[in-house]
Design an enzyme around this catalytic site. Sequence first.
Site, short mmCIF file in Angstrom:
data_model
loop_
_atom_site.label_atom_id
_atom_site.label_comp_id
_atom_site.label_asym_id
_atom_site.label_seq_id
_atom_site.Cartn_x
_atom_site.Cartn_y
_atom_site.Cartn_z
CB SER A 1 11.15 -49.23 -18.49
OG SER A 1 10.18 -48.76 -18.12
CG HIS B 1 10.82 -47.76 -22.23
ND1 HIS B 1 10.70 -46.58 -22.04
CD2 HIS B 1 9.89 -48.44 -21.61
CE1 HIS B 1 9.54 -46.48 -20.98
NE2 HIS B 1 8.95 -47.69 -21.05
#
Length: 406
Positions: free
Chosen positions: A280, A345
């Site tokens: 991610s 993230h």
Amino acid sequence: METSSPRMTPGTREAPVNSSPAVAANAEGEEIEVLESTDVLPVAPEDYDPENSGFISTERFRDLLATHGSELDPHKLEVLLALANGNADGKICYQDFVNLMSNKRSNSFRRAILQGSRQLKGCSLRDEVGLGLPQRLVRHVAYETLPREVDRKWYFDSYTYCPPPLLILAITIAEVAVFMYYGFQLDRLVLQVSSPLFLKSPLPYHPQLRAQAWRYLSYSFMHTGIEHLSLNMAMQLLVGVPLEMVHGAPRIGLVYVCGVLAGSLAVSVTDMTAPVVGSSGGVYALVSAHLANVVMNWSGMKCQFKLFRMAMALVCMSVEFGRAVWLRFYPQAFPPCPNPSFVAHLGGVLVGLTLGVVVLQNYEQRLQEQSLFWIFFCVYALFVLCAVFWNVFAYSLLDVRLPPPP
């Protein structure tokens, strides 16, 4: 072409004069020089001195191209001819010539290119007919990623599929292969992270094993389950492959790797007891950079359904991020170690909105000539350096209670 001292007229200032070679010498050593003039003020017609203007006539320019054109790159020769043929003033500025040869394109150069070769004539690139499937794909990618018509035409005219966009594809294939291997080994494809053997792989980042430096990058090949892999893979392919086709593997690889590294380092600083898996960080760096570039150039982006596409990208990112947050605070799968962190993230997003935006914004220009790129790169390098020192000293100074190694 000889140069002489410029004449001064009332209300004007003397332009700096630097004689610079415009075309290479031939075998006998002949050298032709063109005057470079910067920031030249307008002069009255009677005061115009062609010997000191920084311009060369289009006729003389065509003669030079005919004589020395074999020494130039064929594509640049074609665009130089377009520059000569599209100039209605009958003269060409030396700086435009320099801009082309160094991949710096001024507005006047862009206007000349718009009147150039077959693809660069008045009709829109979208109106080109008789294109094969590969050319239609290149045209589609140009409209998906580039905000200016001149850049889209320049890219369409020069792209050759050599080298092919294999970096993102190779990374995706490697991630699928790793996932399938551990899927069979752990005997589960959904929510693999709930297996007590999941973190025993040499790939995930674990706070107890942070001295193993490869884990700060290798964690991106491990995923918590098929749902995690599917979302990352979809965004990676739909955004990463077109960006690689336009900007090249080195630039896209730089953004991707920086996002992955920033993700694991951010976890090690802010969520010190948690492991981390998944790509991610790199995916969010690419997607956030692309979305930011679309927003900043909204009026110039001509991709179809751009609002819908942006909404879908944001929905996918939100779903994947929400799932990561839920999983982080879900009852621990293997106490006393927490579930994988979601902070990676956020690290990827920060890289995309800074370093990534600069890389994607400067199409067909040299990165080393972009001061903003170096500012962000130095800030990123400083963050990496501080995070390394944090990992070496902070855990013992703060007396952080870490979970046992897997």
